[in-house]
Design an enzyme around this catalytic site. Structure first.
Site, PDB file in Angstrom:
ATOM      1  CD  GLU A  79      -5.071  -9.019   9.870  1.00 39.60           C
ATOM      2  OE1 GLU A  79      -4.394  -8.993  11.144  1.00 39.60           O
ATOM      3  OE2 GLU A  79      -6.580  -9.124   9.999  1.00 39.60           O
ATOM      4  CB  THR A 105      -0.625  -0.205   1.293  1.00 43.79           C
ATOM      5  OG1 THR A 105      -1.858  -0.712   1.023  1.00 43.79           O
ATOM      6  CG2 THR A 105      -2.031   1.173   1.388  1.00 43.79           C
ATOM      7  NE  ARG A 147      -9.518  -7.583   1.376  1.00 40.05           N
ATOM      8  CZ  ARG A 147      -8.196  -6.742   2.222  1.00 40.05           C
ATOM      9  NH1 ARG A 147      -7.676  -5.903   1.124  1.00 40.05           N
ATOM     10  NH2 ARG A 147      -8.196  -6.185   3.159  1.00 40.05           N
TER      11      ARG A 147
HETATM   12  N1  ASP Z   1      -4.271  -2.140   4.204  1.00 42.72           N
HETATM   13  C1  ASP Z   1      -4.358  -2.673   2.951  1.00 42.72           C
HETATM   14  C2  ASP Z   1      -5.426  -4.152   2.768  1.00 42.72           C
HETATM   15  O1  ASP Z   1      -5.874  -4.726   3.544  1.00 42.72           O
HETATM   16  C3  ASP Z   1      -2.802  -3.729   2.282  1.00 42.72           C
HETATM   17  C4  ASP Z   1      -1.820  -3.489   2.602  1.00 42.72           C
HETATM   18  O2  ASP Z   1      -1.154  -2.074   3.008  1.00 42.72           O
HETATM   19  O3  ASP Z   1      -0.712  -4.002   2.192  1.00 42.72           O
HETATM   20  O4  ASP Z   1      -5.831  -4.058   1.515  1.00 42.72           O
END
Ligand code: ASP
Length: 241
Positions: free
Chosen positions: A163, A111, A139
């Site tokens: 997460e 992200t 999702r």
């Molecule tokens: N927070 C993001 C998700 O759950 C993933 C990430 O931060 O890498 O889609």
């Protein structure tokens, strides 16, 4: 992919999720905020809006890199959900982190988040992601949920990573603003409080700025890729504690 952006001064926001051909989903999120009557567009409607607005489009193949194909294969073979590039090892297997019963690995460069504050104390935040490796079709994560992965208001701007399911449960970004507003906490104090008390067993981190010009970050995983730049010329990057 999914992305969200929020302008704290006016509490305007724009969000997209379920896009697979938009080169820069964050630009589309900004267009949702500025050029549509809505706050959130998803899937085929978001793709349609992207074409109407003339944003840069790439064929789906553009996003399928050998690295990601390899990681997806690995995740499928080991029946894990991943949010980083770390390979599950025998050591991880001994005390695996779990998400919905599946083991998962623990630091998160997938992200991209950005928080800014200008010289007049106006805060904004933005977050963009491809989500989790081996996620289920359909999702949606925290990065496209205002108040969870992204939030900005008169007091601060916040962007989260990690997460997504835990970040959603903890409404993490909004909680930073809430404890500042309602408990009178300073920015770093608010970040520390939220990381400690709002994440249950989930692994995540966040970056934040306040209207006073402070910067802060926090996480409860091994590390978090981050950087800061100020008008005075300060530039720093970090990964570990
Ligand atoms: N927070 C993001 C998700 O759950 C993933 C990430 O931060 O890498 O889609």
């Amino acid at each position: 992919m999914e992305a969200s952006i929020m302008d704290g001064t006016k509490r305007r926001c724009g969000v997209v999720s379920g896009v697979s051909t938009v080169k820069n989903p964050i630009s589309l999120a900004r267009l949702v905020m500025e050029k549509s009557p809505h706050s959130y567009l998803g899937f085929s409607g978001a793709e349609e809006f992207a074409r109407e607005q003339g944003v840069e489009i790439e064929e789906n193949e553009y996003f399928i890199t050998p690295d990601n194909v390899g990681m997806l294969k690995l995740a499928k073979e080991s029946n894990t959900i991943m949010f980083d590039y770390r390979i599950p090892t025998a050591e991880n297997e001994k005390s695996p982190l779990k998400m919905n019963g599946l083991p998962m690995s623990a630091y998160a460069p997938e992200t991209v988040g950005c928080v800014v504050v200008d010289s007049e104390g106006r805060c904004a935040a933005a977050t963009s992601t491809g989500g989790l490796m081996n996620k289920m079709s359909g999702r949606i994560g925290d990065s496209s949920i205002i108040g969870a992965g992204t939030y900005a208001c008169e007091v601060c701007g916040v962007s989260c990573t990690g997460e997504g399911e835990a970040i959603i449960r903890g409404t993490l970004a909004r909680e930073v603003a809430a404890v500042m507003e309602y408990k009178g906490f300073g920015l770093q104090e608010a970040v520390d409080f939220v990381i400690k008390h709002r994440l249950d067993e989930g692994q995540a981190g966040l970056i934040a700025v306040s209207s006073k010009g402070e910067v802060a970050y926090g996480y409860n995983c091994n590390g978090m890729f981050r950087g800061v730049a100020t008008q005075d010329g300060l530039k720093e990057v970090g990964i570990w504690k």
